[in-house]
Design a protein around this motif. Structure first.
Motif, mmCIF file in Angstrom:
data_model
loop_
_atom_site.group_PDB
_atom_site.id
_atom_site.type_symbol
_atom_site.label_atom_id
_atom_site.label_comp_id
_atom_site.label_asym_id
_atom_site.label_seq_id
_atom_site.Cartn_x
_atom_site.Cartn_y
_atom_site.Cartn_z
ATOM 1 N N LEU A 87 0.833 -1.212 0.000
ATOM 2 C CA LEU A 87 0.000 0.000 0.000
ATOM 3 C C LEU A 87 0.863 1.256 0.000
ATOM 4 O O LEU A 87 0.585 2.212 -0.741
ATOM 5 N N LYS A 88 1.941 1.246 0.819
ATOM 6 C CA LYS A 88 2.843 2.408 0.886
ATOM 7 C C LYS A 88 3.505 2.649 -0.468
ATOM 8 O O LYS A 88 3.624 3.796 -0.925
ATOM 9 N N SER A 89 3.921 1.564 -1.126
ATOM 10 C CA SER A 89 4.555 1.675 -2.454
ATOM 11 C C SER A 89 3.589 2.298 -3.459
ATOM 12 O O SER A 89 3.962 3.193 -4.225
ATOM 13 N N LYS A 234 -4.933 3.916 -8.310
ATOM 14 C CA LYS A 234 -5.979 4.155 -7.304
ATOM 15 C C LYS A 234 -6.860 2.922 -7.140
ATOM 16 O O LYS A 234 -7.267 2.583 -6.019
ATOM 17 N N ALA A 235 -7.153 2.255 -8.258
ATOM 18 C CA ALA A 235 -7.943 1.022 -8.191
ATOM 19 C C ALA A 235 -7.178 -0.052 -7.412
ATOM 20 O O ALA A 235 -7.760 -0.784 -6.593
ATOM 21 N N LYS A 236 -5.849 -0.125 -7.656
ATOM 22 C CA LYS A 236 -5.017 -1.080 -6.900
ATOM 23 C C LYS A 236 -5.012 -0.726 -5.418
ATOM 24 O O LYS A 236 -5.063 -1.607 -4.558
ATOM 25 N N LYS A 237 -4.930 0.588 -5.131
ATOM 26 C CA LYS A 237 -4.925 1.039 -3.741
ATOM 27 C C LYS A 237 -6.232 0.647 -3.045
ATOM 28 O O LYS A 237 -6.237 0.170 -1.907
ATOM 29 N N GLU A 238 -7.361 0.855 -3.749
ATOM 30 C CA GLU A 238 -8.654 0.472 -3.177
ATOM 31 C C GLU A 238 -8.701 -1.029 -2.908
ATOM 32 O O GLU A 238 -9.253 -1.469 -1.893
ATOM 33 N N ASP A 239 -8.108 -1.804 -3.836
ATOM 34 C CA ASP A 239 -8.086 -3.259 -3.662
ATOM 35 C C ASP A 239 -7.234 -3.639 -2.457
ATOM 36 O O ASP A 239 -7.629 -4.505 -1.659
ATOM 37 N N ILE A 240 -6.078 -2.987 -2.296
ATOM 38 C CA ILE A 240 -5.216 -3.270 -1.126
ATOM 39 C C ILE A 240 -5.908 -2.832 0.161
ATOM 40 O O ILE A 240 -5.839 -3.536 1.186
#
Length: 376
Positions: A87-89, A234-240
């Motif tokens: 998430l930080k990455s 952002k979609a990846k962030k929401e998934d994480i």
């Protein structure tokens, strides 16, 4: 001796009467109630809880077997370190791309303003130059007419001078005037050349400004590409974020922990059961009632239940459902009577009883007991 015989007869009579009364009571009970001990505590559904979409090592177990839980209570947690690093990455990448996008937007805005101003100024200057060149060309045309007239006058005056018909000064005036007009024409020609050079420069400036317009389009493409990449991240962030949320296993219902399958330190994969929870208000009594006792048993009839584990407590319920098929029809290996072999066995009908009175929290799925169902 007679007294002893009389006492013996009284005891026998009393015993017979007691047997008759008890037998009558039993007969009355069998007539008024359908009684059976094929009774089981069941649940409408046991919720098997597992971690969704995430796997890893269990670092916390917060509830144990027999514990009451509320909807939303955290039951267990997975090690979420890897998800937090990821998430930080992603957050750092998003921040970097957003900054780059802002920089390109500022550059594009400045370039657009500069280009528009340059084009407007150059076009206006070009228009003025074209007008000035046109005016000078018109002047040259007028001068050409004037020079032609002066050339004729100069030739005529020269003939007159040679015949001494005019003073020399008059001839000199005409000649001087002709030279002046020729010089003016030459000056205008040179000025036109200079203006045409300036015009060519302005045209080059306009073309340069227009080429910068193409650069603006290129910047727009880069910005759109950055926006697309940002949206993907952002979609990846929401998934994480969602996966981080799923590292905490929460109870979806109010109920009781029936079984804990895993312990701290166990590694689990997505979908692997960790807890079994029996939801509140899902407990009911399943009665496998002999077919011969079904007479008079209907939906809504009262039932009185005794659980073997709590012999001093009575539960009251009502018949909620009478299954239209016998229990044997749902056996793993149903009876096959088509071959002609048949041994008469009393069949049992599943009857579902809803508890309306009694401490349901004391009941455990699988407990047995006895039931009396009113007949009507």
């Amino acid at each position: 001796m007679k007294n002893k015989k009389f006492a013996a007869i009284l005891i026998i009579v009393f015993t017979i009467l007691l047997i008759i009364v008890y037998g009558s009571y039993i007969a009355y009970q069998r007539t008024k109630y359908a009684i059976t001990d094929a009774v089981f505590v069941e649940s409408n559904g046991i919720a098997y809880l597992s971690f969704k979409r995430v796997s890893g090592k269990i670092v916390k177990i917060l509830k144990d077997e027999g514990d009451k839980v509320k909807k939303g209570d955290v039951l267990a947690e997975l090690d979420d370190k890897d998800y937090r690093i990821e998430l930080k990455s992603i957050q750092d990448k998003i921040l970097s791309l957003v900054e780059k996008k802002k920089s390109l937007e500022i550059k594009k805005e400045e370039l657009e303003k500069e280009t528009d101003i340059n084009i407007n100024v150059a076009e206006l200057s070009l228009k003025n130059l074209e007008w000035e060149i046109k005016a000078l060309k018109n002047k040259i045309k007028s001068l050409d007419v004037e020079i032609n007239l002066l050339k004729k006058d100069e030739a005529r005056f020269k003939r007159l001078l040679n015949k001494n018909l005019i003073p020399k000064r008059k001839y000199e005036d005409i000649k001087t005037k002709l030279e002046v007009e020729r010089l003016n024409r030459k000056f205008y020609k040179e000025k036109i050349k200079a203006l045409e050079v300036k015009r060519d420069i302005l045209k080059e400036n306009i073309n340069l400004a227009l080429s910068k317009k193409l650069l603006v389009k290129q910047l727009n493409k880069e910005i759109k590409s950055l926006v697309a990449n940002i949206n993907v991240l952002k979609a990846k962030k929401e998934d994480i974020d969602l996966k981080l949320k799923y590292t905490k296993l929460k109870s979806p219902v109010d109920g009781v922990i029936a079984k804990r399958f895993k312990s701290v330190g166990d590694v689990v994969s997505s979908g692997m059961p960790v807890f079994a929870v029996i939801p509140d208000n899902s407990i009911y009594i399943l009665v496998l009632l002999e077919e011969g006792k079904l007479k008079g048993v209907k939906k809504g009839n009262k039932a009185y239940i005794k659980i073997d584990a709590y012999p001093d407590k009575e539960y009251i319920g009502v018949v909620e459902e009478i299954n239209p098929a016998t229990a044997s029809k749902f056996a793993l290996v149903p009876r096959d009577i088509t071959a002609g072999e048949f041994t008469k066995v009393e069949q049992r009908i599943p009857v579902k009883i809803k508890i309306i009175k009694g401490d349901i929290s004391m009941l455990k799925v699988g407990m047995g007991g006895e039931v009396k169902i009113e007949r009507k």
